[in-house]
Motif scaffolding. Structure first.
Motif, PDB file in Angstrom:
ATOM      1  N   UNK A 101      44.845  44.874  46.704  1.00 34.29           N
ATOM      2  CA  UNK A 101      45.500  43.701  47.274  1.00 34.29           C
ATOM      3  C   UNK A 101      45.471  42.629  46.193  1.00 34.29           C
ATOM      4  N   UNK A 102      46.600  42.469  45.498  1.00 38.52           N
ATOM      5  CA  UNK A 102      46.628  41.548  44.358  1.00 38.52           C
ATOM      6  C   UNK A 102      46.337  40.106  44.770  1.00 38.52           C
ATOM      7  N   UNK A 103      46.791  39.695  45.958  1.00 36.31           N
ATOM      8  CA  UNK A 103      46.516  38.317  46.387  1.00 36.31           C
ATOM      9  C   UNK A 103      45.018  38.113  46.631  1.00 36.31           C
ATOM     10  N   UNK A 104      44.343  39.123  47.109  1.00 39.77           N
ATOM     11  CA  UNK A 104      42.891  39.034  47.293  1.00 39.77           C
ATOM     12  C   UNK A 104      42.199  38.939  45.929  1.00 39.77           C
ATOM     13  N   UNK A 105      42.639  39.747  44.972  1.00 36.44           N
ATOM     14  CA  UNK A 105      42.057  39.684  43.628  1.00 36.44           C
ATOM     15  C   UNK A 105      42.290  38.313  42.997  1.00 36.44           C
ATOM     16  N   UNK A 106      43.473  37.760  43.193  1.00 35.57           N
ATOM     17  CA  UNK A 106      43.765  36.417  42.677  1.00 35.57           C
ATOM     18  C   UNK A 106      42.839  35.377  43.314  1.00 35.57           C
ATOM     19  N   UNK A 107      42.658  35.467  44.629  1.00 37.32           N
ATOM     20  CA  UNK A 107      41.810  34.503  45.342  1.00 37.32           C
ATOM     21  C   UNK A 107      40.354  34.609  44.889  1.00 37.32           C
ATOM     22  N   UNK A 108      39.858  35.827  44.720  1.00 38.34           N
ATOM     23  CA  UNK A 108      38.484  36.036  44.261  1.00 38.34           C
ATOM     24  C   UNK A 108      38.315  35.456  42.862  1.00 38.34           C
ATOM     25  N   UNK A 109      39.299  35.680  42.001  1.00 35.28           N
ATOM     26  CA  UNK A 109      39.236  35.167  40.633  1.00 35.28           C
ATOM     27  C   UNK A 109      39.239  33.643  40.627  1.00 35.28           C
ATOM     28  N   UNK A 110      40.128  33.035  41.394  1.00 31.79           N
ATOM     29  CA  UNK A 110      40.178  31.572  41.472  1.00 31.79           C
ATOM     30  C   UNK A 110      38.849  31.015  41.980  1.00 31.79           C
ATOM     31  N   UNK A 111      38.309  31.642  43.003  1.00 31.42           N
ATOM     32  CA  UNK A 111      37.028  31.221  43.578  1.00 31.42           C
ATOM     33  C   UNK A 111      35.902  31.323  42.555  1.00 31.42           C
TER      34      UNK A 111
END
Length: 186
Positions: free
Chosen positions: A145-155
């Motif tokens: 889930x690329x959006x989840x990976x993006x959110x985890x990275x931003x966090x």
């Protein structure tokens, strides 16, 4: 008695702690609005990440993500699948979080977040250019889930910035992000 009921005590503790934390809406940001809170809090069994190696080798054209030098089959230049956001910071296997690196680069990075330039390259490689390929080829093994990976990275980077944590650049070199987005070598 505790040894006898260990599994029950752990299960109850984890369940109640997960319920307490779920009452705080901020955890949704860390999970990208979805995901398993219990896995996020307590980790999960590490899957065999070796299955990501062929697709990453193709995407990265046989080169280390961090130093861009050719990967080999053995020694310090051997190819290893690295969790871009380290397992120690987010103990889940997400398909878009993987990069292929030399054993020496992976060991030098350890549980540090990578430098800003690496983050930008990760985003370009795994989210912009190869999101569909990673999802197609790795979804049978991992959550993709690329959006989840993006959110985890931003966090993770937000926490690092707030804590003034050093970001790994290469070898024993680190940098920090200062207010205003300036990068400083340390």
């Amino acid at each position: 008695m505790f040894r006898r009921f260990y599994d029950l005590v752990v299960s109850l503790s984890r369940t109640h702690w997960t319920q307490k934390v779920s009452a705080f809406p901020a955890y949704f940001n860390a999970l990208g609005g979805n995901g398993n809170l219990s896995e996020f809090l307590f980790g999960c069994d590490r899957s065999s990440i070796i299955s990501a190696r062929p697709v990453l080798t193709e995407i990265q054209q046989g080169k280390c993500f961090y130093c861009n030098k050719p990967l080999k089959n053995d020694g310090s230049n051997a190819a290893e699948v690295d969790h871009f956001i380290p397992w120690a910071r987010y103990p889940n296997d997400l398909g878009h979080n993987f990069v292929l690196a030399h054993r020496s680069c992976n060991n030098a990075k350890r549980d540090h977040l990578a430098a800003q330039r690496h983050k930008e390259r990760w985003y370009e490689q795994n989210i912009i250019r190869n999101e569909k390929q990673i999802t197609t080829e790795l979804s049978k093994y991992f959550i993709c889930d690329s959006s989840r990976s993006e959110a985890i990275t931003a966090w993770a980077y937000q926490l690092a910035h707030q804590g003034d944590s050093p970001l790994w650049l290469a070898g024993r070199e680190f940098e920090t992000l200062k207010d205003g987005g300036e990068v400083h070598l340390i």
